[in-house]
Design a protein around this motif. Structure first.
Motif, PDB file in Angstrom:
ATOM      1  N   ASP A  66       0.812  -1.226   0.000  1.00  0.00           N
ATOM      2  CA  ASP A  66       0.000   0.000   0.000  1.00  0.00           C
ATOM      3  C   ASP A  66       0.846   1.277   0.000  1.00  0.00           C
ATOM      4  OD1 ASP A  66      -2.170  -1.666   0.011  1.00  0.00           O
ATOM      5  OD2 ASP A  66      -2.913  -1.057   1.991  1.00  0.00           O
ATOM      6  N   GLU A  67       2.138   1.131   0.237  1.00  0.00           N
ATOM      7  CA  GLU A  67       3.074   2.266   0.186  1.00  0.00           C
ATOM      8  C   GLU A  67       3.920   2.213  -1.089  1.00  0.00           C
ATOM      9  OE1 GLU A  67       3.363   4.755   2.423  1.00  0.00           O
ATOM     10  OE2 GLU A  67       1.844   3.965   3.782  1.00  0.00           O
ATOM     11  N   GLY A  68       3.529   1.361  -2.033  1.00  0.00           N
ATOM     12  CA  GLY A  68       4.264   1.239  -3.291  1.00  0.00           C
ATOM     13  C   GLY A  68       5.281   0.114  -3.311  1.00  0.00           C
ATOM     14  N   GLY A  69       5.352  -0.648  -2.235  1.00  0.00           N
ATOM     15  CA  GLY A  69       6.305  -1.749  -2.152  1.00  0.00           C
ATOM     16  C   GLY A  69       5.757  -3.034  -2.754  1.00  0.00           C
ATOM     17  N   PRO A  70       6.574  -4.064  -2.776  1.00  0.00           N
ATOM     18  CA  PRO A  70       6.179  -5.314  -3.423  1.00  0.00           C
ATOM     19  C   PRO A  70       5.482  -6.336  -2.520  1.00  0.00           C
ATOM     20  CG  PRO A  70       8.510  -5.378  -2.909  1.00  0.00           C
ATOM     21  CD  PRO A  70       8.008  -4.021  -2.485  1.00  0.00           C
ATOM     22  N   PHE A  71       5.407  -6.089  -1.196  1.00  0.00           N
ATOM     23  CA  PHE A  71       4.942  -7.120  -0.271  1.00  0.00           C
ATOM     24  C   PHE A  71       3.630  -6.746   0.410  1.00  0.00           C
ATOM     25  CE2 PHE A  71       9.698  -7.120   0.096  1.00  0.00           C
ATOM     26  CZ  PHE A  71       9.914  -8.259  -0.670  1.00  0.00           C
ATOM     27  N   ASN A  72       2.793  -7.770   0.628  1.00  0.00           N
ATOM     28  CA  ASN A  72       1.624  -7.541   1.484  1.00  0.00           C
ATOM     29  C   ASN A  72       2.077  -7.687   2.940  1.00  0.00           C
ATOM     30  OD1 ASN A  72       1.346 -10.305   2.359  1.00  0.00           O
ATOM     31  ND2 ASN A  72       0.254 -10.773   0.472  1.00  0.00           N
ATOM     32  N   LEU A  73       1.172  -7.422   3.862  1.00  0.00           N
ATOM     33  CA  LEU A  73       1.531  -7.413   5.278  1.00  0.00           C
ATOM     34  C   LEU A  73       2.004  -8.775   5.776  1.00  0.00           C
ATOM     35  CD1 LEU A  73       1.668  -5.386   7.585  1.00  0.00           C
ATOM     36  CD2 LEU A  73      -0.639  -6.080   8.240  1.00  0.00           C
ATOM     37  N   VAL A  74       1.339  -9.839   5.352  1.00  0.00           N
ATOM     38  CA  VAL A  74       1.732 -11.188   5.785  1.00  0.00           C
ATOM     39  C   VAL A  74       3.117 -11.534   5.243  1.00  0.00           C
ATOM     40  CG1 VAL A  74       1.134 -13.638   5.644  1.00  0.00           C
ATOM     41  CG2 VAL A  74      -0.661 -11.942   6.016  1.00  0.00           C
ATOM     42  N   GLN A  75       3.390 -11.157   4.016  1.00  0.00           N
ATOM     43  CA  GLN A  75       4.716 -11.416   3.442  1.00  0.00           C
ATOM     44  C   GLN A  75       5.790 -10.641   4.200  1.00  0.00           C
ATOM     45  OE1 GLN A  75       3.720 -10.269  -0.567  1.00  0.00           O
ATOM     46  NE2 GLN A  75       3.613 -12.408  -1.245  1.00  0.00           N
ATOM     47  N   LEU A  76       5.515  -9.382   4.517  1.00  0.00           N
ATOM     48  CA  LEU A  76       6.487  -8.584   5.277  1.00  0.00           C
ATOM     49  C   LEU A  76       6.809  -9.237   6.618  1.00  0.00           C
ATOM     50  CD1 LEU A  76       5.601  -4.790   4.929  1.00  0.00           C
ATOM     51  CD2 LEU A  76       7.802  -5.867   4.500  1.00  0.00           C
ATOM     52  N   LYS A  77       5.784  -9.676   7.328  1.00  0.00           N
ATOM     53  CA  LYS A  77       5.994 -10.301   8.629  1.00  0.00           C
ATOM     54  C   LYS A  77       6.774 -11.608   8.496  1.00  0.00           C
ATOM     55  CE  LYS A  77       5.734 -10.856  13.018  1.00  0.00           C
ATOM     56  NZ  LYS A  77       6.706 -10.127  13.829  1.00  0.00           N
ATOM     57  N   THR A  78       6.479 -12.367   7.466  1.00  0.00           N
ATOM     58  CA  THR A  78       7.182 -13.632   7.250  1.00  0.00           C
ATOM     59  C   THR A  78       8.654 -13.385   6.940  1.00  0.00           C
ATOM     60  OG1 THR A  78       5.119 -14.591   6.445  1.00  0.00           O
ATOM     61  CG2 THR A  78       7.148 -15.782   5.929  1.00  0.00           C
ATOM     62  N   ILE A  79       8.926 -12.401   6.100  1.00  0.00           N
ATOM     63  CA  ILE A  79      10.318 -12.039   5.806  1.00  0.00           C
ATOM     64  C   ILE A  79      11.006 -11.616   7.099  1.00  0.00           C
ATOM     65  CG2 ILE A  79      11.815 -10.367   4.636  1.00  0.00           C
ATOM     66  CD1 ILE A  79       9.639 -10.259   2.423  1.00  0.00           C
ATOM     67  N   GLN A  80      10.322 -10.802   7.889  1.00  0.00           N
ATOM     68  CA  GLN A  80      10.874 -10.336   9.168  1.00  0.00           C
ATOM     69  C   GLN A  80      11.280 -11.505  10.057  1.00  0.00           C
ATOM     70  OE1 GLN A  80      11.710  -7.540  10.702  1.00  0.00           O
ATOM     71  NE2 GLN A  80      11.972  -8.494  12.692  1.00  0.00           N
ATOM     72  N   GLU A  81      10.421 -12.495  10.179  1.00  0.00           N
ATOM     73  CA  GLU A  81      10.722 -13.641  11.049  1.00  0.00           C
ATOM     74  C   GLU A  81      11.890 -14.465  10.506  1.00  0.00           C
ATOM     75  OE1 GLU A  81       9.600 -13.976  14.034  1.00  0.00           O
ATOM     76  OE2 GLU A  81       8.255 -12.286  13.775  1.00  0.00           O
ATOM     77  N   ALA A  82      11.931 -14.655   9.201  1.00  0.00           N
ATOM     78  CA  ALA A  82      13.036 -15.411   8.606  1.00  0.00           C
ATOM     79  C   ALA A  82      14.360 -14.660   8.785  1.00  0.00           C
ATOM     80  CB  ALA A  82      12.759 -15.673   7.127  1.00  0.00           C
ATOM     81  N   VAL A  83      14.331 -13.344   8.590  1.00  0.00           N
ATOM     82  CA  VAL A  83      15.535 -12.533   8.791  1.00  0.00           C
ATOM     83  C   VAL A  83      15.946 -12.567  10.260  1.00  0.00           C
ATOM     84  CG1 VAL A  83      16.408 -10.144   8.795  1.00  0.00           C
ATOM     85  CG2 VAL A  83      15.212 -11.033   6.788  1.00  0.00           C
ATOM     86  N   THR A  84      14.979 -12.462  11.162  1.00  0.00           N
ATOM     87  CA  THR A  84      15.278 -12.500  12.591  1.00  0.00           C
ATOM     88  C   THR A  84      16.014 -13.779  12.967  1.00  0.00           C
ATOM     89  OG1 THR A  84      13.398 -11.107  13.171  1.00  0.00           O
ATOM     90  CG2 THR A  84      14.266 -12.514  14.910  1.00  0.00           C
ATOM     91  N   LEU A  85      15.516 -14.907  12.509  1.00  0.00           N
ATOM     92  CA  LEU A  85      16.178 -16.179  12.829  1.00  0.00           C
ATOM     93  C   LEU A  85      17.550 -16.283  12.182  1.00  0.00           C
ATOM     94  CD1 LEU A  85      13.329 -18.802  12.829  1.00  0.00           C
ATOM     95  CD2 LEU A  85      14.770 -18.082  14.726  1.00  0.00           C
ATOM     96  N   SER A  86      17.681 -15.798  10.966  1.00  0.00           N
ATOM     97  CA  SER A  86      18.977 -15.852  10.288  1.00  0.00           C
ATOM     98  C   SER A  86      20.005 -15.001  11.015  1.00  0.00           C
ATOM     99  CB  SER A  86      18.831 -15.382   8.838  1.00  0.00           C
ATOM    100  OG  SER A  86      17.934 -16.202   8.145  1.00  0.00           O
ATOM    101  N   VAL A  87      19.623 -13.773  11.368  1.00  0.00           N
ATOM    102  CA  VAL A  87      20.541 -12.894  12.102  1.00  0.00           C
ATOM    103  C   VAL A  87      20.872 -13.504  13.467  1.00  0.00           C
ATOM    104  CG1 VAL A  87      20.723 -10.632  13.235  1.00  0.00           C
ATOM    105  CG2 VAL A  87      19.875 -10.787  10.894  1.00  0.00           C
TER     106      VAL A  87
END
Length: 123
Positions: A66-87
Motif C-alpha cells: 500500500d506504500e508502493g512496495g512489493p509485499f503484502n503485510l503477511v509477506q512482510l511479517k514472514t520475511i521479518q521472522e526469517a531474517v530474525t532467525l537468520s541474524v
C-alpha cells in the motif's frame, strides 16, 4: 529494488534488535560491563533498539504494497521472522560459541524457512 532495500533494512534492523535483546548477556565478559546494573543494561538496550527502529519502520514502509512496495503485510511479517532467525543464528555462532545448535533447532529453523515458501506461493 524496493524488495532488496526492504530486506537489507530488515537485516540491519534485526542486527540492532539482536544486540539489544541478547548482546547484553556478554557484557560481563568485558571489564567495563562487569559492574553494570540491570537498569543501565536496560538503558543501553533501549539505545540499541532506537537504531533498530530507524531501519525497521522504513523497511516496512518501503516494502509494504500500500506504500508502493512489493509485499503484502503477511509477506512482510514472514520475511521479518526469517531474517530474525537468520541474524540470530549468525549472532549466536559468532558471540556465543559455547551454545550448541542441535538438530531439532535446525529443523525448527528450516520449518520457518519453509513457511516463507508457502506464504509466497501463488496457489
Amino acid at each position: 529494488m524496493r524488495a532488496i532495500k526492504t530486506i537489507v533494512f530488515l537485516i540491519i534492523s534485526n542486527s540492532f534488535m539482536t544486540m539489544a535483546w541478547y548482546g547484553h548477556l556478554k557484557f560481563k565478559d568485558f571489564s567495563w560491563g562487569k559492574s553494570l546494573g540491570l537498569f543501565t543494561i536496560i538503558l543501553i538496550s533501549w539505545g540499541l533498539a532506537f537504531f533498530e527502529y530507524l531501519f525497521q519502520v522504513p523497511a516496512n514502509r518501503i516494502g509494504y504494497r500500500d506504500e508502493g512496495g512489493p509485499f503484502n503485510l503477511v509477506q512482510l511479517k514472514t520475511i521479518q521472522e526469517a531474517v530474525t532467525l537468520s541474524v540470530f543464528l549468525v549472532f549466536t555462532l559468532i558471540f556465543f560459541k559455547n551454545e550448541k545448535l542441535a538438530w531439532n533447532h535446525l529443523v525448527g529453523f528450516a520449518l520457518i524457512i519453509a513457511a516463507v515458501f508457502f506464504i509466497f506461493k501463488k496457489w
